[in-house]
Enzyme design. Structure first.
Site, short mmCIF file in Angstrom:
data_model
loop_
_atom_site.label_atom_id
_atom_site.label_comp_id
_atom_site.label_asym_id
_atom_site.label_seq_id
_atom_site.Cartn_x
_atom_site.Cartn_y
_atom_site.Cartn_z
N GLY A 75 0.84 -1.19 0.00
CA GLY A 75 0.00 0.00 0.00
C GLY A 75 0.87 1.23 0.00
O GLY A 75 2.07 1.17 0.32
N GLN A 80 3.01 9.92 1.47
CA GLN A 80 4.32 9.27 1.54
C GLN A 80 5.22 9.67 0.36
O GLN A 80 6.43 9.47 0.41
CB GLN A 80 4.17 7.75 1.59
CG GLN A 80 3.50 7.27 2.88
CD GLN A 80 3.37 5.77 2.93
OE1 GLN A 80 2.41 5.21 2.40
NE2 GLN A 80 4.34 5.11 3.52
N CYS A 123 5.98 -0.08 7.65
CA CYS A 123 5.62 1.12 6.92
C CYS A 123 6.84 1.57 6.11
O CYS A 123 7.95 1.67 6.64
CB CYS A 123 5.19 2.23 7.87
SG CYS A 123 4.67 3.73 7.02
N LEU A 124 6.62 1.86 4.83
CA LEU A 124 7.73 2.27 3.97
C LEU A 124 8.33 3.60 4.43
O LEU A 124 9.47 3.90 4.08
CB LEU A 124 7.24 2.39 2.52
CG LEU A 124 6.82 1.06 1.86
CD1 LEU A 124 6.14 1.32 0.52
CD2 LEU A 124 8.03 0.14 1.68
N HIS A 165 -4.45 1.14 7.67
CA HIS A 165 -3.10 1.73 7.73
C HIS A 165 -2.99 2.94 6.79
O HIS A 165 -2.45 3.98 7.17
CB HIS A 165 -2.08 0.63 7.37
CG HIS A 165 -0.65 1.06 7.28
ND1 HIS A 165 0.33 0.55 8.12
CD2 HIS A 165 -0.02 1.92 6.45
CE1 HIS A 165 1.49 1.12 7.80
NE2 HIS A 165 1.32 1.94 6.79
N GLU A 166 -3.52 2.80 5.58
CA GLU A 166 -3.42 3.89 4.59
C GLU A 166 -4.31 5.08 4.97
O GLU A 166 -3.90 6.23 4.82
CB GLU A 166 -3.77 3.40 3.19
CG GLU A 166 -2.91 2.28 2.63
CD GLU A 166 -1.41 2.47 2.83
OE1 GLU A 166 -0.95 3.63 2.90
OE2 GLU A 166 -0.69 1.47 2.94
N HIS A 169 -2.64 7.19 7.42
CA HIS A 169 -1.66 8.11 6.82
C HIS A 169 -2.31 9.42 6.39
O HIS A 169 -1.73 10.49 6.55
CB HIS A 169 -1.01 7.49 5.58
CG HIS A 169 0.21 6.66 5.86
ND1 HIS A 169 1.34 7.17 6.45
CD2 HIS A 169 0.48 5.35 5.60
CE1 HIS A 169 2.26 6.21 6.55
NE2 HIS A 169 1.76 5.09 6.04
O1 GNR Z 1 4.15 -2.52 2.55
C1 GNR Z 1 3.49 -2.42 3.58
N1 GNR Z 1 3.20 -3.52 4.30
C2 GNR Z 1 2.28 -3.53 5.34
C3 GNR Z 1 2.26 -4.64 6.17
C4 GNR Z 1 1.34 -4.71 7.20
C5 GNR Z 1 0.45 -3.69 7.38
C6 GNR Z 1 0.47 -2.57 6.59
C7 GNR Z 1 1.39 -2.49 5.56
S1 GNR Z 1 1.39 -1.10 4.53
C8 GNR Z 1 3.07 -1.07 4.06
C9 GNR Z 1 3.33 0.02 3.03
C10 GNR Z 1 3.06 1.36 3.65
O2 GNR Z 1 3.83 1.93 4.38
N2 GNR Z 1 1.92 1.91 3.36
O3 GNR Z 1 1.58 3.09 3.89
NI NI Z 2 2.70 3.18 5.80
#
Ligand code: GNR
Ligand code: NI
Length: 200
Positions: A75, A80, A123-124, A165-166, A169
């Site tokens: 995601g 980001q 999270c990236l 999660h997104e 953000h």
């Molecule tokens: O790549 C991602 N893996 C992930 C693993 C578990 C829960 C959420 C994620 S999202 C993350 C990429 C990211 O930072 N998206 O905002």
């Molecule tokens: Ni993230």
């Protein structure tokens, strides 16, 4: 130092309008975009709704998908890549499966299931940090697709986790916010120190 990420400054400069990064990204033919990381304060900004789904928005979504696949990640939220707009891309398919890219514009959580499921989230924008988070295991999300059509999707499992999660953000919320203050401060300090040593 500028308060803005170099990507934003570059985008703003190309048409002299901070409000039109989509057009700028499109004009610059950008594909893989730089991902901002902690402690960049942009990660804490509230992203603004997208008013019109045009070619610039679609181009940004495509660049974000390319960035996400290259990372690799499941995601990515526009903030980001330093664009404070309510746009996220997702793909939770296995790497031996065909791709299943999802583009969500102005995603809104309509309802959450009442059972929680734990997941070790990464999270990236916070490389090499994993946080155990309990979130509702199912979610209904409403969003606008790349054609400007309103959609509703029921998600479970990893997709439900990734959507939450997104959307976090877009509201400036990060996985470290689920940690105790002490643990969060340790992570933030580590990234601040890394940034300092990278500058010298
Ligand atoms: O790549 C991602 N893996 C992930 C693993 C578990 C829960 C959420 C994620 S999202 C993350 C990429 C990211 O930072 N998206 O905002
Ligand atoms: Ni993230």
């Amino acid at each position: 130092m500028s308060a803005f990420h170099p990507a934003v400054v570059g985008l703003a400069r190309c048409v002299c309008q901070v409000d039109r990064p989509f057009l700028c990204a499109y004009l610059s033919g950008m594909a893989k975009l730089p991902i901002i990381t902690l402690p960049d304060p942009l990660l804490r900004t509230q992203s603004a709704p997208i008013e019109r789904v045009d070619d610039e928005v679609r181009q940004l979504a495509d660049s974000m998908l390319e960035t996400m696949y290259a990372a690799p990640g499941i995601g990515l939220a526009a903030i980001q890549v330093a664009v404070p707009r309510r746009l996220v891309v997702l793909d939770v398919s296995d790497k031996d499966e065909p791709r299943n890219p999802l583009v969500m514009i102005n995603p809104e959580i309509v309802s959450l299931g009442d059972t929680l499921a734990p997941y070790e989230e990464g999270c990236l924008s916070i490389p090499d940090v994993l946080v155990d988070i309990d979130r509702p295991s199912t979610v209904r999300v409403r969003y606008v697709d790349r054609y400007g059509k309103s959609q509703e999707l029921d998600a479970a499992g990893l997709l439900a986790t990734a959507i939450q999660h997104e959307v976090d953000h877009l509201d400036g919320r990060l996985i470290i916010d689920f940690l105790s203050r002490l643990k969060r401060d340790i992570v933030v300090r580590r990234f601040k120190k890394q940034l300092r040593s990278a500058k010298i």
